[in-house]
Design an enzyme around this catalytic site. Structure first.
Site, PDB file in Angstrom:
ATOM      1  N   GLY A 208     -20.581   6.757   3.714  1.00 20.75           N
ATOM      2  CA  GLY A 208     -19.681   7.155   2.633  1.00 20.75           C
ATOM      3  C   GLY A 208     -20.314   6.852   1.292  1.00 20.75           C
ATOM      4  O   GLY A 208     -20.729   5.720   1.033  1.00 20.75           O
TER       5      GLY A 208
ATOM      6  N   VAL B 281     -17.188   3.555  -4.961  1.00 18.36           N
ATOM      7  CA  VAL B 281     -17.509   2.166  -4.636  1.00 18.36           C
ATOM      8  C   VAL B 281     -18.938   2.051  -4.115  1.00 18.36           C
ATOM      9  O   VAL B 281     -19.719   1.202  -4.561  1.00 18.36           O
ATOM     10  CB  VAL B 281     -16.513   1.604  -3.607  1.00 18.36           C
ATOM     11  CG1 VAL B 281     -16.998   0.266  -3.062  1.00 18.36           C
ATOM     12  CG2 VAL B 281     -15.133   1.438  -4.247  1.00 18.36           C
ATOM     13  N   ALA B 282     -19.291   2.908  -3.170  1.00 14.69           N
ATOM     14  CA  ALA B 282     -20.639   2.862  -2.607  1.00 14.69           C
ATOM     15  C   ALA B 282     -21.694   3.148  -3.673  1.00 14.69           C
ATOM     16  O   ALA B 282     -22.787   2.566  -3.646  1.00 14.69           O
ATOM     17  CB  ALA B 282     -20.753   3.862  -1.458  1.00 14.69           C
TER      18      ALA B 282
ATOM     19  N   LYS C 264       0.846  -1.191   0.000  1.00 15.98           N
ATOM     20  CA  LYS C 264       0.000   0.000   0.000  1.00 15.98           C
ATOM     21  C   LYS C 264       0.875   1.232   0.000  1.00 15.98           C
ATOM     22  O   LYS C 264       1.937   1.269   0.640  1.00 15.98           O
ATOM     23  CB  LYS C 264      -0.886   0.034   1.252  1.00 15.98           C
ATOM     24  CG  LYS C 264      -2.161   0.832   1.070  1.00 15.98           C
ATOM     25  CD  LYS C 264      -3.163   0.084   0.199  1.00 15.98           C
ATOM     26  CE  LYS C 264      -4.486   0.817   0.090  1.00 15.98           C
ATOM     27  NZ  LYS C 264      -5.486   0.049  -0.658  1.00 15.98           N
TER      28      LYS C 264
ATOM     29  N   GLY D 224     -18.972   7.424  -1.989  1.00 20.73           N
ATOM     30  CA  GLY D 224     -18.018   7.621  -3.066  1.00 20.73           C
ATOM     31  C   GLY D 224     -18.296   6.684  -4.225  1.00 20.73           C
ATOM     32  O   GLY D 224     -19.411   6.174  -4.390  1.00 20.73           O
TER      33      GLY D 224
END
Length: 358
Positions: free
Chosen positions: A180, A184-185, A80, A182
């Site tokens: 959230g 992905v959601a 990461k 964004g």
């Protein structure tokens, strides 16, 4: 923080720190484990309050990426990258190209893609400085937006949880509280809307809430989402949201969302299990993005059909985690870790046998 002691305790192989005064870059790349292949994971850009906070995030996220790829059956290790800074204020081409040069110094041990605060456009800037970039736009030969498959994987994981809790995978009439809103959601909600699921969302950014309202979704405040009366709570923002303070507030039967490292500590997974809340480990059900990335790595090039097929298997993998949890009377968090560690150990044994025969 004693960095070397922490790395040794969690099995990290490498931590690299980078600075470029000309662009303002301050970044950390953590490589957790390369047993299964080169470390792969997104680069997150966030206004961390301290270098220690950024380092902790990189270490935790890279370890989760190892488990994510292992459990999904991919040939990647875990890594990461984090860039310290507000992406809405200090991001620039120069900064992203400087970061690309930083990635390049690792010689392919780490492959990067997008995460919170970075975009496909940022990857294009990085690509000017290094070839160790994945998830590029399809027009450039990459696999495109990873959030599409991530959203699908979350949906498949939710359905596996629904089968266990309510006897079938249908989500029609269920209430899902999404923390959230964004990319992905948003893709997750597209699938939920097709099933006529009731969706309640929140976000810290007003433009995201405006978009949710335009979609006809219910909106609540960030402070209220954890106490929303719902069937499924879906954390899709940052990590650490499931902890000793928040878990007692939950009014749901299932926790299944896209945020990485949702549990603040291992004890929080045990607490959810004790309370009878079925937890879908984040690195199990949010693996669609890394699956999508792997689908571009073959000689034949990116195949959306292959990516979708492997992402839909998340339903099966989550089901296996649930069965192990029940059979061994352990939390799903522990069951998921066992699944990942078993694959890592098996490959380590194979490598050890090969070395002994040489």
């Amino acid at each position: 923080m004693n960095i070397l002691e922490h790395m040794n305790a969690e099995g990290h192989e490498q931590v690299a720190m980078f600075s470029d005064p000309a662009s303002g870059l301050k970044a950390i790349i953590a490589v957790h484990d390369t047993t299964l292949g080169p470390a792969c994971g997104g680069t997150r850009m966030w206004p961390y309050e301290s270098e220690a906070e950024a380092l902790t995030d990189a270490l935790r996220l890279s370890q989760a990426m190892t488990y994510k790829s292992a459990a999904a059956g991919l040939h990647f290790g875990g890594g990461k990258g984090v860039i310290i800074g507000d992406p809405h204020k200090v991001k620039s081409e120069a900064l992203m190209r400087a970061y690309g040069r930083s990635v390049d110094t690792l010689g392919g041990r780490y492959l990067t893609t997008t995460d919170v605060g970075t975009t496909a456009r940022d990857l294009e800037f990085m690509r000017q400085e290094t070839r160790h970039v994945t998830g590029l736009p399809v027009s450039l030969g990459g696999s495109g937006d990873t959030s599409i498959m991530t959203g699908l994987g979350l949906y498949m994981g939710m359905k596996a949880c629904a089968e266990e809790v309510w006897g079938n995978g249908g989500l029609r009439g269920k209430t899902v509280a999404v923390q959230g809103f964004g990319k992905v959601a948003s893709h997750l909600c597209e699938h939920l809307m097709e099933e006529d699921t009731r969706i309640v969302v929140t976000d810290v950014f007003e433009d995201a809430l405006d978009r949710a309202r335009d979609w006809g979704l219910e909106v609540t405040s960030p402070n209220s989402i954890m106490t929303t009366d719902c069937d499924i709570f879906a954390p899709c923002a940052l990590g650490g949201v499931l902890n000793s303070q928040t878990i007692p507030q939950l009014k749901c039967r299932v926790v299944a969302g896209g945020a990485n490292n949702q549990l603040l500590s291992d004890d929080d997974g045990e607490e959810l299990h004790r309370r009878g809340i079925l937890y879908a480990p984040d690195y199990i059900i949010n693996a669609g993005g890394i699956i999508n990335v792997e689908a571009e790595m073959g000689d034949a090039g990116y195949s959306p059909e292959r990516a979708r097929e492997k992402t839909e298997r998340i339903h099966e993998i989550m089901g296996s985690v649930i069965r192990t949890s029940q059979a061994e009377e352990i939390s799903t968090a522990v069951a998921a870790a066992h699944l990942a560690e078993e694959r890592l150990d098996s490959v380590r044994r194979i490598r050890s046998m090969r070395r002994s025969c040489q």
